[in-house]
Design a protein around this motif. Structure first.
Motif, PDB file in Angstrom:
ATOM      1  N   GLU A  24       0.837  -1.203   0.000  1.00  0.00           N
ATOM      2  CA  GLU A  24       0.000   0.000   0.000  1.00  0.00           C
ATOM      3  C   GLU A  24       0.868   1.248   0.000  1.00  0.00           C
ATOM      4  O   GLU A  24       1.908   1.304   0.664  1.00  0.00           O
ATOM      5  N   ILE A  25       0.417   2.243  -0.751  1.00  0.00           N
ATOM      6  CA  ILE A  25       1.010   3.585  -0.736  1.00  0.00           C
ATOM      7  C   ILE A  25      -0.144   4.510  -0.402  1.00  0.00           C
ATOM      8  O   ILE A  25      -1.012   4.766  -1.233  1.00  0.00           O
ATOM      9  N   SER A  26      -0.197   4.985   0.835  1.00  0.00           N
ATOM     10  CA  SER A  26      -1.375   5.718   1.313  1.00  0.00           C
ATOM     11  C   SER A  26      -1.217   7.226   1.151  1.00  0.00           C
ATOM     12  O   SER A  26      -0.108   7.749   1.076  1.00  0.00           O
ATOM     13  N   LEU A  27      -2.346   7.890   1.114  1.00  0.00           N
ATOM     14  CA  LEU A  27      -2.360   9.348   0.971  1.00  0.00           C
ATOM     15  C   LEU A  27      -1.763  10.012   2.206  1.00  0.00           C
ATOM     16  O   LEU A  27      -0.981  10.948   2.101  1.00  0.00           O
ATOM     17  N   LEU A  28      -2.135   9.517   3.372  1.00  0.00           N
ATOM     18  CA  LEU A  28      -1.656  10.090   4.631  1.00  0.00           C
ATOM     19  C   LEU A  28      -1.030   9.011   5.491  1.00  0.00           C
ATOM     20  O   LEU A  28      -1.353   7.830   5.373  1.00  0.00           O
ATOM     21  N   ASP A  29      -0.172   9.429   6.407  1.00  0.00           N
ATOM     22  CA  ASP A  29       0.432   8.509   7.357  1.00  0.00           C
ATOM     23  C   ASP A  29      -0.584   8.243   8.465  1.00  0.00           C
ATOM     24  O   ASP A  29      -0.921   9.132   9.234  1.00  0.00           O
ATOM     25  N   LEU A  30      -1.081   7.018   8.525  1.00  0.00           N
ATOM     26  CA  LEU A  30      -2.101   6.649   9.506  1.00  0.00           C
ATOM     27  C   LEU A  30      -1.552   5.697  10.569  1.00  0.00           C
ATOM     28  O   LEU A  30      -2.300   4.948  11.177  1.00  0.00           O
TER      29      LEU A  30
END
Length: 184
Positions: free
Chosen positions: A63-69
């Motif tokens: 996964e390459i996410s929009l925000l760091d969660l």
């Protein structure tokens, strides 16, 4: 540096052919790619999204996410975020595939495939082909307002239809003398 030509196909229930071809620098990051996709499909960009490295079977990989969660989790277990992830670093095959999921409530799913390389490198991502009409994005604020409106309507009906004075207080006193009758 070459320009990467990606085809982004909207995976829809009605099986309409809706796709966009975008030319982007291989040194661009996934956040730039995210913005190009959002603009090309006329989406608001206000929802969470992730890219997933994929294969010929369209399986979800890294996964390459929009925000760091990660909320303080260990760095070694965290997934990369779009603004820090360069596209060419995730190209493993000449026809590399990614899944792009936008708005995890409404699940807009896009199949993203590298379909070519161009000698000319665009300064900013370019929409080079647009086929089909994308469905209109449902605004989650509007959905929340509709839910609230429905709750208010239900409350008003409930309060107006119930005659509180006619409720028998004894109807709430149940006999639990046989409570221990069952084995738990």
């Amino acid at each position: 540096m070459p320009g990467l030509k990606f085809r982004i196909l909207l995976d829809s229930k009605d099986k309409q052919e809706v796709f966009r071809d975008i030319l982007i620098k291989d040194t661009d990051n996934f956040e730039s790619f995210f913005n190009a996709i959002i603009q090309s499909f006329n989406l608001s960009g206000k929802e969470m999204a992730s890219f997933y490295v994929s294969n010929d079977n369209w399986d979800k990989g890294q996964e390459i996410s929009l925000l760091d969660l990660n909320f303080g989790d260990e760095v070694q277990n965290s997934s990369p975020i779009m603004k820090n992830s360069i596209i060419k670093d995730f190209i493993e095959e000449p026809d590399q595939k990614f899944l792009f999921i936008y708005d995890f409530l409404n699940m807009w799913i896009f199949l993203v495939e590298l379909i070519g390389y161009e000698n000319n490198e665009p300064q900013i991502p370019e929409l080079i082909l647009s086929i089909g009409e994308a469905p209109t994005e449902k605004n989650n604020d509007e959905l929340a307002d509709l839910l609230l409106e429905g709750e208010n309507l239900l409350e008003s009906k409930t309060n107006s239809e119930i005659d509180i004075e006619s409720i028998d207080e004894n109807s709430f006193n149940e006999d639990f003398s046989d409570f221990n009758e069952f084995d738990y």
